[in-house]
Enzyme design. Structure first.
Site, short mmCIF file in Angstrom:
data_model
loop_
_atom_site.label_atom_id
_atom_site.label_comp_id
_atom_site.label_asym_id
_atom_site.label_seq_id
_atom_site.Cartn_x
_atom_site.Cartn_y
_atom_site.Cartn_z
N PRO A 66 75.21 33.70 -5.21
CA PRO A 66 74.49 34.96 -5.42
C PRO A 66 73.01 34.72 -5.76
CG PRO A 66 76.11 34.59 -7.16
CD PRO A 66 76.28 33.50 -6.17
N LYS A 99 68.04 34.93 -11.22
CA LYS A 99 69.48 35.04 -10.91
C LYS A 99 70.32 35.19 -12.17
CE LYS A 99 68.67 31.81 -7.11
NZ LYS A 99 68.88 30.43 -6.67
N HIS A 117 91.55 31.66 -13.59
CA HIS A 117 90.30 30.96 -13.85
C HIS A 117 89.36 31.74 -14.76
CE1 HIS A 117 91.32 27.75 -11.12
NE2 HIS A 117 91.73 28.64 -10.25
N ARG A 135 85.15 27.55 -9.73
CA ARG A 135 84.48 26.26 -9.55
C ARG A 135 83.61 25.88 -10.75
NH1 ARG A 135 82.02 25.88 -3.68
NH2 ARG A 135 81.50 23.79 -4.38
N ARG A 156 69.92 21.30 1.90
CA ARG A 156 70.40 22.67 2.09
C ARG A 156 70.15 23.09 3.53
NH1 ARG A 156 70.01 25.53 -2.79
NH2 ARG A 156 71.50 26.92 -1.83
#
Ligand SMILES: [Zn+2]
Length: 283
Positions: free
Chosen positions: A2, A59, A99, A117, A273
Site C-alpha cells: 500500500p 504511508k 495472523h 507476513r 524493484r
C-alpha cells in the site's frame, strides 16, 4: 504494498469508526509487530485511552489518543501496513484471524491489526516520521522543492522517487505511473531533468495520487469477513470486480499495448524493484 492513496482511503474509512471509542483492553498476539515499543509499555499506555483522531503521513497512519477528561497528555500511535497488513474494525462476535498481531477491545467491536507476513508495524515510536519529506498533495511539495531535491541526485529518477524524503508516500506503483504520465524515462538521471520535465513530473505525481484516492474511495471496503480487504493495490480480486487492475495505466502491464502509442510496455529492474514504462513515449 500500500502507498499513499491506499493508506489515505483506509484512514478516511477508519476515522469515523474509531473516533470516540475507548480501548478497554489490548490483546498483543505478536510483540514483534510493536517494535521498538515493548508489549508491556504498549498495553499500559493505550489501555483506557480514547481514539480522538486519525491522520496520515506518507504511508503511515497516525492514531491520536487522549484520555477522557481534561488535562491528560495525548498520545500518538503509529501504524504501517508493510506488505500485507490490514487494519479494520469488526464486531467482537467475529473470531480474530490467525495472523492477528494486535486487537484493541472497543466494547462491542475489536480494532484489529492483522499481518501474515509481518512487515507492518504498530508502535509508539514516532521517529520514522522525522525522516519524511513533504506530503506530495500538500503545499510544501512545490515544483521548486522537487527541483532542488532532484538536483542533488544522479540516481535514475524512478529510484529517486522512492526516496521518502522527496515525496512521502510515493512507492513503486505510483512512481512508475507518474513517470508515464509525465512522459519521462525512468532511467533518466534525477539531476538531468529539465525544468519543464520537473514541472510535468510534479503535476503528474499529484494527479496520479489524486486519481488513485478518488478511485479507492469508490471501491467497496469489505474488511474482516470478505475475501477482498478493500486495499485496492491488489491487481486481482476474487469476487469478480474487474476494475482493480484497469485503473493503472502502465504498472504491471508488461508486454501489453501502451495506452498512448500501442507499442508494448516494458518491464525493467531498478534497485531490485520492477519498473514499467513505454520506451517510445517516455524519453
Ligand atoms: Zn507509448
Amino acid at each position: 504494498m500500500p502507498e499513499l492513496p491506499e493508506v489515505e482511503v483506509l484512514a478516511r474509512h477508519l476515522r469515523p469508526l474509531l473516533r470516540g471509542r475507548t480501548i478497554r483492553r489490548v490483546d498483543v498476539r505478536r510483540a514483534k509487530s510493536l517494535r521498538p515499543t515493548p508489549a508491556t509499555e504498549f498495553k499500559r499506555t493505550l489501555t483506557g485511552k480514547t481514539f480522538s483522531g486519525l491522520s496520515r503521513r506518507g504511508k503511515y497512519l497516525v492514531f491520536h489518543l487522549g484520555k477522557t477528561g481534561a488535562g491528560s497528555s495525548p498520545h500518538q500511535l503509529l501504524g504501517h501496513l508493510g506488505m500485507t497488513g490490514r487494519m479494520y474494525v469488526a464486531l467482537k462476535t467475529e473470531p480474530l484471524p490467525k495472523h492477528a498481531a494486535v486487537a484493541f477491545d472497543l466494547g462491542d467491536r475489536n480494532f484489529v491489526y492483522e499481518d501474515y507476513r509481518y512487515f507492518g508495524r504498530m508502535s509508539l515510536d514516532l521517529s520514522p516520521l522525522e525522516r519524511l519529506g513533504p506530503e506530495p498533495l500538500g503545499k510544501g511539495f512545490s515544483p521548486a522543492f522537487l527541483a532542488v531535491a532532484l538536483k542533488r541526485s544522479r540516481q535514475p529518477i524512478k529510484v529517486k522517487l522512492l526516496d521518502q524524503e522527496v515525496a512521502a508516500g510515493v512507492g513503486n506503483i505510483y512512481a512508475s505511473e507518474a513517470l508515464f504520465r509525465a512522459r519521462i524515462s525512468p532511467r533518466s538521471a534525477a539531476n538531468r531533468l529539465t525544468a519543464a520535465q520537473v514541472k510535468r513530473l510534479w503535476r503528474a505525481i499529484r494527479d496520479t495520487l489524486k486519481d488513485a484516492i478518488r478511485f479507492g474511495s469508490t471501491v467497496p471496503l469489505k474488511f474482516a469477513s470478505g475475501k477482498s480487504d478493500g486495499l485496492f493495490y491488489f491487481g486481482r480480486t476474487d469476487d469478480g470486480a474487474g476494475y482493480y487492475s484497469e485503473r493503472l495505466r502502465v504498472y504491471d502491464r508488461s508486454g501489453k499495448a501502451c495506452l498512448n502509442c500501442k507499442r508494448p510496455v516494458k518491464r525493467i529492474t531498478q534497485a531490485a524493484r520492477s519498473t514499467f514504462f513505454c520506451p517510445a513515449c517516455q524519453k
